[in-house]
Scaffold this active site. Structure first.
Site, PDB file in Angstrom:
ATOM      1  CG  HIS A 191      38.053  24.853  69.825  1.00  0.00           C
ATOM      2  ND1 HIS A 191      37.190  25.673  69.132  1.00  0.00           N
ATOM      3  CD2 HIS A 191      39.123  25.627  70.154  1.00  0.00           C
ATOM      4  CE1 HIS A 191      37.722  26.887  69.041  1.00  0.00           C
ATOM      5  NE2 HIS A 191      38.896  26.886  69.647  1.00  0.00           N
ATOM      6  CB  CYS A 238      31.416  28.125  69.501  1.00  0.00           C
ATOM      7  SG  CYS A 238      30.615  27.951  67.941  1.00  0.00           S
TER       8      CYS A 238
HETATM    9  C1  CIR Z   1      37.805  30.210  64.781  1.00  0.00           C
HETATM   10  O1  CIR Z   1      38.509  29.546  64.044  1.00  0.00           O
HETATM   11  O2  CIR Z   1      38.225  30.706  65.825  1.00  0.00           O
HETATM   12  C2  CIR Z   1      36.360  30.441  64.382  1.00  0.00           C
HETATM   13  N1  CIR Z   1      36.273  30.554  62.957  1.00  0.00           N
HETATM   14  C3  CIR Z   1      35.470  29.325  64.866  1.00  0.00           C
HETATM   15  C4  CIR Z   1      35.440  29.229  66.351  1.00  0.00           C
HETATM   16  C5  CIR Z   1      34.478  28.221  66.835  1.00  0.00           C
HETATM   17  N2  CIR Z   1      34.526  28.153  68.248  1.00  0.00           N
HETATM   18  C6  CIR Z   1      34.141  27.115  68.959  1.00  0.00           C
HETATM   19  O3  CIR Z   1      33.732  26.109  68.419  1.00  0.00           O
HETATM   20  N3  CIR Z   1      34.254  27.195  70.260  1.00  0.00           N
END
Ligand code: CIR
Length: 259
Positions: A160, A247
């Site tokens: 991201h 997140c």
């Molecule tokens: C994903 O791949 O969507 C989750 N395993 C990790 C998301 C992490 N989100 C973020 O850093 N905003």
């Protein structure tokens, strides 16, 4: 007052989405303990933590940042880039509807909140594997009437935008220059992560302090050297799921500030 919405770690987190990391075993109990400490850090920094229950069937539901962008005027419910994560949005919309008017990103747009970095009334949005131009155009149309600017930013090599850059102080960004171009952020000051700590650019600014992983001591030193107040939390198990500190919460003013 600041509200921080969180969601408990799912028992199925071992089945999380992974893009740039290989799957390794996640200690669920430790992940939950670390998540609790993270919430305690939010509370210590003055947030009222609204902790939502686990969604057992949705491995990534702890990463609440990705399903909404909460502004003073509205909450934008995203359409996550990973299909497995789309069922996370409904229950979050229900909760955020208690605080804000809701607006929605729709197909063919895909957007993860992890790709959205807001600084004042500018939203930088990463063009990543999860977020596309259709969503950026929708977002701009939805919030331009409230005076927000939406700038698309190229991001490569990481999940991201906020894996590559986050806000560390009012006008200072913490940046990994290998994944994003610091020149895209105008006059904002950019502090680089230590080259040995690629994943170190994600910090969560609350007031004048930052919640920051214990796993990046070299970059932490750089931050402290700049006079930043760092509250370190161990999030090793959430990092194995490709998560970080921004997140795991949605932080916003209650009520929304008048402009
Ligand atoms: C994903 O791949 O969507 C989750 N395993 C990790 C998301 C992490 N989100 C973020 O850093 N905003």
């Amino acid at each position: 007052m600041l509200i921080a919405v969180t969601r408990e770690v799912s028992r199925s987190i071992a089945n999380c989405e992974l893009t740039h990391l290989s799957r390794v075993q996640i200690d669920l109990e430790l992940a939950r303990l670390q998540h609790l400490r993270y919430q305690q850090a939010l509370a210590e920094l003055g947030c009222k933590v609204v902790s939502l229950p686990e969604q057992p069937e949705l491995p990534d539901a702890v990463f609440v940042e990705d399903v909404a962008i909460v502004l003073d005027e509205c909450a934008v419910i995203t359409r996550p880039g990973a299909e497995s994560r789309r069922p996370e949005t409904g229950p979050m919309a229900e909760k955020l509807g208690e605080y804000r008017k809701l607006v929605f990103i729709e197909a063919p747009g895909t957007l993860d909140g992890g790709d959205v970095l807001r600084v004042d009334r500018t939203l930088y949005v990463g063009l990543s594997g999860r977020s596309n131009r259709a969503a950026i155009d929708q977002l701009r149309a939805l919030i331009a009437p409230d005076g927000y600017k939406v700038n698309a930013v190229e991001v490569s090599g990481c999940l991201h935008l906020k894996s590559a850059v986050s806000q560390a102080a009012e006008y200072t960004l913490l940046v990994n220059p290998r994944w994003v171009n610091a020149a895209d952020f105008g006059d904002l000051e950019c502090l680089e992560v230590d080259p040995a700590e690629a994943y170190a650019a994600n910090s969560l600014l609350i007031g004048k302090s930052i919640i920051y992983p214990t796993s990046f001591p070299r970059t932490r030193q750089r931050l402290e050297h700049q006079g930043m107040r760092v509250m370190a939390v161990d999030v090793s198990e959430l990092q194995k799921a490709e998560g970080a500190v921004t997140c795991c919460s949605l932080v916003f003013e209650q009520p929304g500030r008048a402009r």
